[in-house]
Structure formats: structure tokens, C-alpha cells
Design a protein around this motif. Structure first.
Motif, short mmCIF file in Angstrom:
data_model
loop_
_atom_site.label_atom_id
_atom_site.label_comp_id
_atom_site.label_asym_id
_atom_site.label_seq_id
_atom_site.Cartn_x
_atom_site.Cartn_y
_atom_site.Cartn_z
N ILE A 71 0.83 -1.21 0.00
CA ILE A 71 0.00 0.00 0.00
C ILE A 71 0.86 1.26 0.00
O ILE A 71 0.61 2.21 -0.73
N SER A 72 1.91 1.25 0.84
CA SER A 72 2.81 2.40 0.93
C SER A 72 4.25 1.90 0.85
O SER A 72 4.75 1.29 1.80
N PRO A 73 4.95 2.09 -0.28
CA PRO A 73 6.30 1.56 -0.45
C PRO A 73 7.26 2.00 0.65
O PRO A 73 7.17 3.12 1.17
N GLY A 74 8.17 1.09 1.02
CA GLY A 74 9.17 1.39 2.03
C GLY A 74 10.39 2.07 1.43
O GLY A 74 10.67 1.95 0.23
N VAL A 75 11.13 2.77 2.27
CA VAL A 75 12.32 3.51 1.85
C VAL A 75 13.48 3.15 2.77
O VAL A 75 13.32 3.11 4.00
N LEU A 76 14.63 2.85 2.19
CA LEU A 76 15.86 2.60 2.94
C LEU A 76 16.98 3.42 2.32
O LEU A 76 17.19 3.37 1.11
N TYR A 77 17.70 4.16 3.17
CA TYR A 77 18.84 4.94 2.68
C TYR A 77 20.11 4.10 2.82
O TYR A 77 20.18 3.16 3.61
N TRP A 78 21.12 4.48 2.04
CA TRP A 78 22.34 3.68 2.02
C TRP A 78 22.96 3.55 3.40
O TRP A 78 23.49 2.48 3.75
N HIS A 79 22.91 4.60 4.22
CA HIS A 79 23.54 4.52 5.54
C HIS A 79 22.77 3.60 6.48
O HIS A 79 23.28 3.23 7.54
N TYR A 96 20.57 -6.71 4.46
CA TYR A 96 20.53 -6.47 5.91
C TYR A 96 20.47 -4.97 6.18
O TYR A 96 21.11 -4.18 5.49
N ARG A 97 19.69 -4.61 7.20
CA ARG A 97 19.51 -3.20 7.52
C ARG A 97 19.55 -2.99 9.03
O ARG A 97 19.40 -3.94 9.81
N GLN A 98 19.74 -1.75 9.42
CA GLN A 98 19.79 -1.41 10.83
C GLN A 98 18.38 -1.44 11.43
O GLN A 98 17.44 -0.90 10.86
N GLY A 99 18.25 -2.09 12.59
CA GLY A 99 17.01 -2.04 13.33
C GLY A 99 15.80 -2.64 12.65
O GLY A 99 14.67 -2.20 12.88
N GLY A 100 16.00 -3.63 11.80
CA GLY A 100 14.86 -4.24 11.12
C GLY A 100 15.23 -5.60 10.57
O GLY A 100 16.41 -5.95 10.44
#
Length: 283
Positions: A114-122, A151-155
Motif C-alpha cells: 500500500i505504501s512503499p518502504g524507503v531505505l537509505y544507504w547509511h 541487511y539493515r539497521q534495526g529491522g
């Protein structure tokens, strides 16, 4: 302050291969079979029973078909929801990060549809890739399945499957682009930590200028004979003395390498791991 929904200009967009379940004709056909067919049968049964036996019989004859039509409607809604989620699935590489939809766990998949997620490089901490070979009964490899884990921070990690398993098309190309964007950022931080005698983690394996740690067990670098990749595994050969008894009164110590196997799909940033070992380790 809210984060922007689009992390800069889009560089590349990847989607699954279109499937028949996403087509309007397929949805109409399934709806007709699961809902309209039992409903029309219920009407015919009710009309015949009412004209011959009365309203009580009409209700009794039509009820099973009405329940079947209701169950079909629920099933059709589920199929339509799956088609909607799959049609919305994508991952886009932007200048400043990623944008994705219909990826992650069940709840995350529905939310991002419904609402696309966003991840920044950092926010990204690593990428792991793996290929599973599928063999026939004769043992000959017939095809392979690709998988990439971000892999991502906090998720929780995002797992991407290849198009052969209903996943993203051109997954190897996507993975190469992701590594080209992410690895230079990670490499600078890792090299600085390594020079400061700090541990660097790569999933089940960690490295330090003085030793190697595999699943919480440490080995000095002078004990490591060889590290290489073979058939989807990272092989670590360790020099370890083994005592072989030839006679009850005599024994002989031989240096026999011991192998530890780790699936490469479990090791994030594998290329950076090998590069740090090659350039920074002095046994």
C-alpha cells in the motif's frame, strides 16, 4: 521531520515477471467459477423446489449452494489480494537509497504493497547472496535458485528471490548494482575498524587482525591454512595436529587440515571479508 518518500532520482527499477494471476481475465474467470456458478445453481435449485414443493424446500435446496458461493467469494478475494500484492512488488535503486514494495514478512509485505518502504544507504549493513543447485534423480544439476538478502539497521532483512521462484527478474544484475553502491561505503568503515584492532562481523564469521572467529570459537591466523569458496560454501581449512595410532605402543602426529563449511548465503559482504583477509591479515 518526516523522511522524503523518494530517496533521490531513480537509477533502476526491478519487478517480478508478470503472471497470469495478475490479469483481469483470470480474475473474472476465477470469480465466475467460484462465486457466480454456485450462485446460479442455488437460484435454479430454489426455483425448482419452490414450484414443486414449496418455499421450505426451496430454502433447504438452495442453502448449500449459497454457502458454497460465499466460500468461493472469500477464496476469490484471497486470490485477488495475492494478485494485487504481487502486481505491486518492486525494488528500485535510487541515488540515495532504495524504495521497495510487497517485500519482507507477511505484515510488512501487505503494508509496503500500500505504501512503499524507503531505505537509505547509511541504513544498510550488508548484502548476502546464494545460489541453490537443483539436481535430478541422477545427480545432474538441472537448474539453480538465486537469493539475495539485504541487511539493515534495526529491522528484519529483506530477502529477494529470483524470477525462477516467482521473485524479481534480473536478480543477479540488481545484486551487482546494490553492491556497487553499498560496498565502497562499508569498506571505508571496515578498514578503519580493522586498523584500530576491532572485530568486524560477517554473520557467523568475524575477523580481527590477530584471529578469526567462527560461530563464537576463535582461531589464530597462523592456524588458518586456507580460505576459499566451493559449491556455495566458504571453506576454512585449519591446521590441526591429529594423532594417528599405528600400533598399541607407537603413535605419530600428523598435521591434517580440518575444514569448516559455512554457506555463503549466510555471510553478508563476502567479497569485503575476503578482501580484508587478503590485504590486512599477516599471520
Amino acid at each position: 521531520m518526516d523522511r522524503p518518500k523518494v530517496p533521490g532520482p531513480v537509477i533502476a527499477l526491478y519487478r517480478p515477471r508478470p503472471s497470469i494471476s495478475q490479469g483481469a481475465f483470470f480474475q473474472i474467470f476465477i470469480g465466475a467459477v467460484l462465486v457466480l456458478l454456485p450462485l446460479s445453481t442455488a437460484g435454479e435449485q430454489a426455483w425448482y423446489a419452490h414450484t414443486h414443493y414449496g418455499p421450505v424446500a426451496a430454502s433447504a435446496w438452495a442453502s448449500p449452494w449459497l454457502y458454497l458461493s460465499l466460500a468461493g467469494a472469500i477464496a476469490w478475494l484471497g486470490i485477488a489480494a495475492v494478485g494485487f500484492v504481487r502486481a505491486r512488488r518492486f525494488i528500485a535503486i535510487h541515488e540515495d537509497g532504495l524504495r521497495y514494495a510487497s517485500l519482507g514478512g507477511p505484515l510488512r509485505t501487505l503494508v509496503t504493497a500500500i505504501s512503499p518502504g524507503v531505505l537509505y544507504w547509511h541504513e544498510l549493513t550488508g548484502i548476502a547472496t546464494g545460489t541453490t543447485e537443483v539436481a535430478s534423480l541422477t545427480g545432474k544439476s538441472t537448474h539453480s535458485h538465486c537469493r539475495t538478502t539485504i541487511y539493515r539497521q534495526g529491522g528484519a532483512p529483506l530477502t529477494l528471490k529470483g524470477s525462477d521462484r516467482g521473485g524479481i527478474q534480473n536478480l543477479p544484475e540488481l545484486t551487482t548494482r546494490l553492491k556497487a553502491r553499498l560496498y565502497p561505503r562499508l569498506q571505508r568503515r571496515m578498514e578503519a575498524r580493522f586498523e584500530n584492532n576491532q572485530w568486524i562481523d560477517f554473520g557467523p564469521i568475524s575477523i580481527h587482525p590477530k584471529e578469526l572467529r567462527i560461530r563464537n570459537k576463535a582461531y589464530p591466523w597462523k592456524q588458518v591454512h586456507k580460505i576459499y569458496i566451493k559449491k556455495g560454501y566458504l571453506l576454512v581449512e585449519l591446521e590441526q595436529p591429529v594423532t594417528i595410532h599405528r600400533r598399541p605402543t607407537a603413535s605419530k602426529n600428523l598435521s591434517k587440515p580440518v575444514q569448516i563449511l559455512i554457506p555463503v548465503s549466510q555471510i553478508p559482504n563476502l567479497e569485503l571479508l575476503l578482501k580484508l583477509i587478503e590485504e590486512g591479515v599477516n599471520p
